[in-house]
Motif scaffolding. Structure first.
Motif, PDB file in Angstrom:
ATOM      1  N   ARG A 126       0.793  -1.222   0.000  1.00  0.00           N
ATOM      2  CA  ARG A 126       0.000   0.000   0.000  1.00  0.00           C
ATOM      3  C   ARG A 126       0.837   1.290   0.000  1.00  0.00           C
ATOM      4  O   ARG A 126       0.429   2.290  -0.566  1.00  0.00           O
ATOM      5  N   SER A 127       1.992   1.269   0.620  1.00  0.00           N
ATOM      6  CA  SER A 127       2.776   2.508   0.734  1.00  0.00           C
ATOM      7  C   SER A 127       3.936   2.533  -0.264  1.00  0.00           C
ATOM      8  O   SER A 127       4.414   1.487  -0.713  1.00  0.00           O
ATOM      9  N   ASP A 128       4.373   3.746  -0.593  1.00  0.00           N
ATOM     10  CA  ASP A 128       5.515   3.903  -1.499  1.00  0.00           C
ATOM     11  C   ASP A 128       6.772   3.289  -0.911  1.00  0.00           C
ATOM     12  O   ASP A 128       7.589   2.717  -1.642  1.00  0.00           O
ATOM     13  N   SER A 129       6.939   3.395   0.400  1.00  0.00           N
ATOM     14  CA  SER A 129       8.140   2.852   1.043  1.00  0.00           C
ATOM     15  C   SER A 129       8.154   1.328   0.962  1.00  0.00           C
ATOM     16  O   SER A 129       9.212   0.712   0.736  1.00  0.00           O
ATOM     17  N   ARG A 131       6.669  -0.485  -1.402  1.00  0.00           N
ATOM     18  CA  ARG A 131       6.924  -0.841  -2.806  1.00  0.00           C
ATOM     19  C   ARG A 131       8.395  -0.647  -3.160  1.00  0.00           C
ATOM     20  O   ARG A 131       8.987  -1.462  -3.879  1.00  0.00           O
ATOM     21  N   ALA A 132       9.002   0.438  -2.659  1.00  0.00           N
ATOM     22  CA  ALA A 132      10.427   0.687  -2.928  1.00  0.00           C
ATOM     23  C   ALA A 132      11.291  -0.416  -2.327  1.00  0.00           C
ATOM     24  O   ALA A 132      12.263  -0.881  -2.947  1.00  0.00           O
ATOM     25  N   GLN A 184       6.673   1.139 -10.988  1.00  0.00           N
ATOM     26  CA  GLN A 184       6.490   2.455 -10.366  1.00  0.00           C
ATOM     27  C   GLN A 184       5.136   3.073 -10.703  1.00  0.00           C
ATOM     28  O   GLN A 184       4.572   3.808  -9.894  1.00  0.00           O
TER      29      GLN A 184
END
Length: 211
Positions: A126-129, A131-132, A184
């Motif tokens: 759910r969060s960009d962190s 996924r990164a 992304q």
């Protein structure tokens, strides 16, 4: 007896070439699958082009946008002309040949399943962190699987024609940052494309098991 319309004859031949199975137990690709592939691919390449432009990679953005424009053109007024071209290429070069061994087909299906599992896992983040972090941990393996898939596709579609050109274009783009860009912008469109490939691989392997 009534004379058959040339238009009806052409459409019937198109059905035989593209939509009917080259073997009794093996389907190639349906009209719905074709249109879905085109739609998802156009959406994906457009979003990748926008992402690249936003970070100043205008050369990469132009490359992705050109592919998106071609996909839009293919799915527009010249849709049946392009489908006919690819269908004839398939019929002429591949339909009557065993272009992939059963073991290779199983390997391809395994690659697709592994790729889809990775995308499903990524899609739940759910969060960009998160996924990164997932990309940092898993991208090398994700890239390896994708490279193996395109290597198998290249060995299958090896005859000069639109199918070979399509595979080579996508393979060249994939060897850059395309897969990372796809992740992304979100995995939805890519998951849809991989799911169709999974369905087609299942059709192929199931058909050969019945032969």
């Amino acid at each position: 007896m009534a004379e058959t319309s040339p238009r009806i004859t052409l459409l019937y031949l198109l059905y035989l070439v593209v939509l009917s199975p080259p073997y009794p137990t093996e389907a190639f690709v349906s009209y719905t699958q074709i249109t879905t592939i085109l739609s998802l691919s156009h959406s994906l390449f457009t979003r990748v082009a926008n992402l690249r432009a936003s970070r100043g990679d205008f050369h990469g953005a132009r490359r992705a946008q050109l592919i998106a424009d071609k996909l839009e053109h293919v799915s527009g007024l010249r849709f049946w002309s392009n489908v006919w071209s690819m269908g004839w290429d398939y019929l002429k070069n591949y339909a009557w040949r065993d272009t992939m061994s059963f073991q290779d087909a199983l390997g391809f299906a395994s690659n697709i399943h592994e790729l889809l599992s990775s995308l499903t896992q990524f899609g739940h983040l759910r969060s960009d962190s998160e996924r990164a972090a997932w990309i940092a941990r898993n991208y090398s393996n994700f890239f390896r699987i994708s490279k193996s898939i395109f290597s198998r596709l290249s060995s299958v579609f090896s005859k000069s024609g639109p199918l070979k050109e399509l595979v080579e274009t996508l393979q060249k783009e994939m060897e850059g940052e395309f897969l990372k860009d796809c992740l992304q912008v979100g995995a939805g469109d890519l998951m849809g494309l991989v799911q169709i490939l999974k369905d087609l691989a299942s059709q192929y392997t199931d058909g050969h098991q019945e032969l």
